[in-house]
Design an enzyme around this catalytic site. Sequence first.
Site, PDB file in Angstrom:
ATOM      1  CB  CYS A 193      -3.715   5.055  -5.586  1.00 16.18           C
ATOM      2  SG  CYS A 193      -3.576   3.186  -5.300  1.00 16.18           S
ATOM      3  CB  CYS A 209      -0.986  -0.126   1.121  1.00 21.16           C
ATOM      4  SG  CYS A 209      -1.879   1.491   1.263  1.00 21.16           S
ATOM      5  N   GLY A 210       0.932   2.108  -1.205  1.00 20.64           N
ATOM      6  CA  GLY A 210       1.775   3.052  -1.136  1.00 20.64           C
ATOM      7  C   GLY A 210       1.397   4.364  -0.143  1.00 20.64           C
ATOM      8  CB  THR A 227       0.138   0.282  -5.101  1.00 21.59           C
ATOM      9  OG1 THR A 227      -1.127   0.394  -4.520  1.00 21.59           O
ATOM     10  CG2 THR A 227       1.044  -0.073  -3.985  1.00 21.59           C
TER      11      THR A 227
END
Length: 333
Positions: free
Chosen positions: A254, A91-92, A256
């Site tokens: 986001c 999870c970025g 990823t």
Amino acid sequence: MRAVRALSAVDSHTEGMPTRVVTGGLAPVPGATMAERRGYAVAHLDELRRFLVDEPRGHPAMSGALLQPATRPDADFGVLYIEVSGFLPMCGHGTIGVATVLVETGMVAVSEPVTTVRLDTPAGLVEARVAVRDGVAEQVTLRNVDSFAVALDAAVTVPGLGEVRYDMAYGGNFYAIVELAAVGLPFARERKDDILAAGLALMRAIDEQNRPVHPADPGIGGCKHVQFLAPGSDARHSRHAMAIHPGWFDRSPCGTGTSARMAQLHARGELPLDTGFVNESFIGTRFTGRLTATTEVGGLPAVVPEVSGRAWITGTATYLLDPDDPFPHGFVL
């Protein structure tokens, strides 16, 4: 107060998206690697995830991270990522939140102007370079996991929408990347319910007809994210609405998803290495990114992405479970 569970956490948001970082009260999860720990958590700890992200302690767009001892000597901490859709490989925005919490709480040795934090994640080692001034984490740049395009110009038949063309790319999770106009919808928040419904229908169709699987890790698979591109999005500045299973939008750009978008653009010959890229969320917040190198994953051409953004700490808490609580695992309305 009485409690049969007490978990300490530091909450933050990354460009609008929450991350609940559990810092204490949780025993090490069994497993020799973080991928194994994720598998164990999926099988045995889902009630813990629900306790933290579902109502009444969470909400329908909640996410978080469980800090763990690292399983490899080159990492500072291990991380298991949680959200309402389950346990994620990576999870970025959550990693930006974790790195910010580790620095601003002093859980890692801090040096200015840059503190490097290495995190052991289920998707692999992720490096976070934190720009620090006067003890404040002003920006985090992730060296994310290797990212790649799985399919370009794929097509799937979606009930109610007909044939929909999409690209599939991986940036720590799988993303179907779709022109929003292709499903007949405007990039408008007042149409968010229609956009979300289209995204969920597309996810179901892809997983039924052409489910993606990571070429080097079969434990990572399935499409839970659809990145709907706004008109005019290109390899310099992309805007999107990120629909996520089981029914919510990413508030952040986001991390990823930004990595997957850059991998897709590179595969199309539109984004060279060492070229700046801006990815903008549905609420207008931004990550910047670039590709630093090419590589290979499971025989597929891949790229090495970096993503930069910022998180802000919003609170600290100890989340308790009273033995008489009628919702010990939370609920979804």
